[in-house]
Design an enzyme around this catalytic site. Structure first.
Site, mmCIF file in Angstrom:
data_model
loop_
_atom_site.group_PDB
_atom_site.id
_atom_site.type_symbol
_atom_site.label_atom_id
_atom_site.label_comp_id
_atom_site.label_asym_id
_atom_site.label_seq_id
_atom_site.Cartn_x
_atom_site.Cartn_y
_atom_site.Cartn_z
ATOM 1 N N ASP A 1 34.280 42.186 85.155
ATOM 2 C CA ASP A 1 34.245 40.963 85.941
ATOM 3 C C ASP A 1 33.422 41.313 87.231
ATOM 4 O O ASP A 1 33.227 42.405 87.240
ATOM 5 C CB ASP A 1 35.467 40.229 86.271
ATOM 6 C CG ASP A 1 35.635 38.851 86.459
ATOM 7 O OD1 ASP A 1 35.241 38.450 87.489
ATOM 8 O OD2 ASP A 1 36.218 38.101 85.446
ATOM 9 N N ASN B 1 32.326 35.667 77.962
ATOM 10 C CA ASN B 1 32.930 34.738 78.320
ATOM 11 C C ASN B 1 32.717 34.198 79.764
ATOM 12 O O ASN B 1 32.964 32.943 80.196
ATOM 13 C CB ASN B 1 34.586 35.167 78.130
ATOM 14 C CG ASN B 1 35.490 34.303 79.044
ATOM 15 O OD1 ASN B 1 35.777 33.170 78.662
ATOM 16 N ND2 ASN B 1 35.819 34.736 80.346
ATOM 17 N N THR C 1 42.352 25.939 83.564
ATOM 18 C CA THR C 1 42.034 27.093 84.116
ATOM 19 C C THR C 1 41.667 27.052 85.470
ATOM 20 O O THR C 1 41.290 25.799 86.040
ATOM 21 C CB THR C 1 41.050 28.119 83.154
ATOM 22 O OG1 THR C 1 39.657 27.300 83.583
ATOM 23 C CG2 THR C 1 41.186 27.988 81.950
ATOM 24 N N LYS D 1 24.857 25.871 78.161
ATOM 25 C CA LYS D 1 25.882 26.163 77.065
ATOM 26 C C LYS D 1 25.245 25.792 75.774
ATOM 27 O O LYS D 1 25.587 26.211 74.822
ATOM 28 C CB LYS D 1 27.033 25.335 77.416
ATOM 29 C CG LYS D 1 27.788 25.773 78.730
ATOM 30 C CD LYS D 1 28.316 27.354 78.272
ATOM 31 C CE LYS D 1 29.361 27.657 79.337
ATOM 32 N NZ LYS D 1 29.855 28.850 79.126
ATOM 33 N N ASP E 1 28.477 42.291 86.611
ATOM 34 C CA ASP E 1 27.746 40.914 86.937
ATOM 35 C C ASP E 1 26.947 40.714 85.812
ATOM 36 O O ASP E 1 25.996 41.418 85.649
ATOM 37 C CB ASP E 1 27.160 40.796 88.155
ATOM 38 C CG ASP E 1 26.628 39.507 88.721
ATOM 39 O OD1 ASP E 1 26.179 38.746 87.529
ATOM 40 O OD2 ASP E 1 26.119 39.039 89.869
ATOM 41 N N VAL E 2 27.354 39.667 85.015
ATOM 42 C CA VAL E 2 26.595 39.393 83.739
ATOM 43 C C VAL E 2 25.157 39.172 83.757
ATOM 44 O O VAL E 2 24.367 39.209 82.873
ATOM 45 C CB VAL E 2 27.125 38.390 82.846
ATOM 46 C CG1 VAL E 2 28.697 39.113 82.247
ATOM 47 C CG2 VAL E 2 27.511 37.106 83.528
ATOM 48 N N ARG F 1 40.427 36.567 84.744
ATOM 49 C CA ARG F 1 41.369 35.155 84.856
ATOM 50 C C ARG F 1 41.019 34.351 83.751
ATOM 51 O O ARG F 1 40.143 34.565 83.323
ATOM 52 C CB ARG F 1 41.238 34.326 86.377
ATOM 53 C CG ARG F 1 39.952 33.741 86.681
ATOM 54 C CD ARG F 1 39.931 33.192 87.830
ATOM 55 N NE ARG F 1 38.800 32.101 87.972
ATOM 56 C CZ ARG F 1 38.373 31.531 88.944
ATOM 57 N NH1 ARG F 1 38.748 31.746 90.152
ATOM 58 N NH2 ARG F 1 37.431 30.714 88.957
ATOM 59 N N TYR G 1 24.675 23.278 83.720
ATOM 60 C CA TYR G 1 25.793 23.856 82.763
ATOM 61 C C TYR G 1 25.712 23.581 81.426
ATOM 62 O O TYR G 1 25.676 24.394 80.538
ATOM 63 C CB TYR G 1 27.007 23.225 83.593
ATOM 64 C CG TYR G 1 28.418 23.824 82.862
ATOM 65 C CD1 TYR G 1 28.882 25.142 82.848
ATOM 66 C CD2 TYR G 1 29.085 22.955 81.798
ATOM 67 C CE1 TYR G 1 29.853 25.848 82.298
ATOM 68 C CE2 TYR G 1 30.266 23.481 81.052
ATOM 69 C CZ TYR G 1 30.487 24.731 81.329
ATOM 70 O OH TYR G 1 31.716 25.498 80.975
#
Ligand SMILES: NC(=O)c1ccc[n+]([C@@H]2O[C@H](COP(=O)([O-])OP(=O)(O)OC[C@H]3O[C@@H](n4cnc5c(N)ncnc54)[C@H](O)[C@@H]3O)[C@@H](O)[C@H]2O)c1
Length: 267
Positions: free
Chosen positions: A36, A86, A194, A161, A59-60, A15, A157
């Site tokens: 995903d 991503n 999103t 990043k 699952d990354v 998504r 987060y």
């Protein structure tokens, strides 16, 4: 057909930005491996792309999942040409938090970092192995504007990043040094509408008001679309960017261009 004959792997492709990127890549001729943890939505995206794509559960944050995906791709194709790292989470829904620097919960911090930075590090490691047989390969890491500025309510987060931003440059230089045909760049989206925003925007009238409030702080006056980011990923994935490695590309409606405390003539 900007990606003709290329094999692309996209994480978190079920998504949002990942889905839009998968669709943009398939439209330009790539074979897209969508991965995903949301198997149902991932398979639905694949159905909409027909023979140009396939779905794999990944699952990354789990090294064993990457090993399985690596083995499967090696056996079937022998290589990939594009990886878009991503998949990412804010932690607002996925953990109990809190996420401010004074009260943060270490388990929640670790969960966000395991997906957002461990996931990218593992992805780059597997991609380097699978890309050596490519003639022109590209890794695109989805960081965030939050990887460039501080975010008081989302420490994990923002830190994760920022780590993605820096690791991208390390991978870019390492691959260049080794003479591998692999470039690596980061994209820094800001305020892209999103499902990631759902928990922050609320529903109904409140959602409309919240979107307006977010937009009022953006120089271009509107939230971005997943396609805005997909087009940037398309450029970095294609050979059109063959002289580009280690860069950060902001897709944020101008948010990072300057501060609201700019001097005016009246001052
Ligand atoms: N939307 C924005 O405004 C924005 C801004 C900056 C950065 N980003 C980044 O862009 C990327 C995509 O965000 P989005 O807005 O499309 O989010 P989204 O929540 O709509 O989609 C994220 C996808 O990642 C998947 N995912 C979550 N955890 C996973 C895991 N452990 N392994 C594999 N997949 C997993 C989800 O199932 C989902 O399909 C993220 O890395 C996000 O941090 C988004």
């Amino acid at each position: 057909m900007r990606l003709a004959n290329k094999i692309a792997l996209i994480t978190g492709g079920a998504r949002g930005i990942g889905e839009a990127t998968a669709k943009a890549f398939a439209a330009e001729g790539a074979h897209v491996i969508i991965t995903d943890i949301n198997d149902q939505q991932g398979n639905e995206v694949v159905s909409s792309l027909a023979e140009r794509s396939e779905y794999l559960h990944l699952d990354v944050s789990k090294p064993e999942d990457w090993q399985r995906v690596h083995a499967s791709i090696l056996a079937k194709y022998g290589r990939i040409d594009i990886l878009v790292n991503n998949a990412g989470i804010t932690g607002f829904l996925e953990t109990s938090g809190p996420h401010d620097p004074e009260h943060l919960d270490l388990v929640s911090w670790q969960k966000v970092n395991s997906v957002n930075i461990d996931g990218v590090v593992l992805g780059c490691q597997v991609a380097i192995k699978l890309m050596k047989k490519s003639t022109a390969a590209s890794i695109v890491n989805i960081s965030s504007r939050s990887g460039i500025v501080g975010i008081p309510a989302a420490a994990a987060y923002a830190a994760s990043k920022a780590a993605v931003r820096n690791h991208t440059k390390t991978v870019a230089l390492y691959c260049a040094e080794k003479g591998y045909p692999i470039r690596c760049n980061s994209i820094h989206p800001g305020a892209i509408l999103t499902p990631m925003w759902d928990a922050m925007l609320g529903e109904g009238e409140a959602r409309i008001a919240a979107i307006k409030a977010v937009a009022s702080d953006i120089p271009l006056g509107t939230m971005g679309t997943p396609e805005d980011v997909a087009y940037a990923a398309l450029y970095l994935a294609s050979n059109e960017s063959k002289y580009v490695t280690g860069i950060e590309l902001n897709i944020d409606g101008g948010i990072l261009a300057g501060s609201a405390a700019a001097p005016t003539q009246e001052m």
